[in-house]
Design a protein around this motif. Structure first.
Motif: not given
Length: 339
Positions: A85-87, A97-100, A102-107, A126-132
């Motif tokens: 999902l990421l380069e 964690a997920l919601d409808a 986005h994807i959320y994650w720590s690093s 803390l990050w987020k990324l659209p699931r689309s």
């Protein structure tokens, strides 16, 4: 998921678990029950967090397959292909964690050379990324950066809550972005869970379980004190569940006078590392022991070991398709399903 008819069957299969790539049938047992335990991905770089939706399994790797940076990955259920999902970057993802939408994650930035002691660094994020998004994406949207890694994430409809033991706080930020704020400071917050506006958390060093209804403006309340190093936290409609260094406990959300924590699993030889609640069961991993437990929430049956001799089972998640966990030491993602 239903309970196995014979815990002996479960334990027998668990002894065969390492490297199992398909379904196994135990012959000679009177009910001849088939219990699949499947490695759905191998060769992962120290997989850590895991999350599920109806379609796919998502997980984080502390490093990619070449030992450089970290990886955020997805696998469609029942499809062996794994999607990045990421380069590649120097960020090592951890909790997810997920919601409808986005994807959320720590690093943690493995290339960080700043001064966390001075409180000015942004090593942990803390990050987020659209699931689309188009994958692999060059990066996510940074929600915040600081010093003090995230041990647990909880999502409400509007906010993201992070337990940060080393930073001594529960941090929250709106999903849409903005300024991060602290829900609580002090001690060693280790677990967090939320249901709507109500947020629960454990504090390991202060030995407490607390709650804050963020909609009423009132101060947070300590539900329980004197607990034995409470850690990661899960909830359902009726109860709260948490890990200690040697056990798993339950406490009602709608409490009455005289209610006390109920031990569901005791006497572990090493600390449990992950917890998930689904249906009638809790699922708990014990990394050092290589064991994964299934525990009746109502305590009407003894806990079962559904997998033994695992390669460092750590994070765990469950839904109607099975129970999934990360084997951090052996680099595997495993699924158990007895349907």
């Amino acid at each position: 998921m239903r309970r196995s008819k014979s815990s002996a069957v479960t334990l027998a299969l668990a002894a065969l678990a390492p490297g199992l790539q398909g379904c196994a049938q135990i012959a000679g047992i009177e009910d001849r029950e088939v219990i699949p335990l499947i490695v759905i991905a191998s060769g992962q770089g120290a997989p850590r967090g895991i999350a599920l939706d109806e379609e796919a399994v998502y997980w984080t790797n502390a490093r990619d397959d070449r030992g450089q940076g970290g990886a955020l990955r997805k696998q469609i259920k029942d499809d062996p292909a794994v999607t990045d999902l990421l380069e590649l970057s120097s960020e090592a993802p951890d909790v997810i964690a997920l919601d409808a939408t986005h994807i959320y994650w720590s690093s943690t930035d493995e290339a960080f050379t700043g001064d966390c002691e001075g409180g000015m660094g942004e090593r942990d994020k803390l990050w987020k990324l659209p699931r689309s998004a188009q994958f692999p994406a060059p990066g996510g949207e940074l929600l915040w950066g600081s010093c003090g890694a995230v041990a647990a994430i909880a999502l409400s409809a509007d906010n993201i809550y992070s337990a940060r033991p080393n930073a001594r706080r529960i941090t929250w930020i709106p999903k849409g972005g903005g300024n991060r704020k602290d829900l609580t400071e002090g001690g060693e917050p280790a677990g967090v869970a939320t249901d709507g506006a109500v947020v629960y958390w454990t504090n390991r060093s202060e030995s407490t379980l607390s709650v804050d209804d963020t909609s009423d403006g009132a101060d947070a309340e300590e539900l329980l004190t004197g607990l034995a190093e409470p850690g990661l936290l899960a909830l359902d409609e009726a109860n709260l569940y948490w890990l200690t260094q040697t056990s798993v406990a339950r406490y009602p959300r709608s409490r009455s006078e005289g209610d006390v924590p109920v031990p569901l699993l005791e006497g572990l030889s090493s600390p449990p590392s992950g917890i998930a609640a689904h249906g009638d069961y809790l699922y708990v991993t014990v990394r050092a022991a290589g064991s994964v437990y299934r525990i009746r929430k109502d305590k009407t049956a003894d806990p079962e070991i559904i997998a033994a001799h695992q390669g460092g089972p750590t994070a765990i998640a469950a839904d109607g398709t099975g129970v999934y966990w990360t084997n951090t030491d052996s680099g595997e993602i495993v699924r158990f399903n007895d349907e």
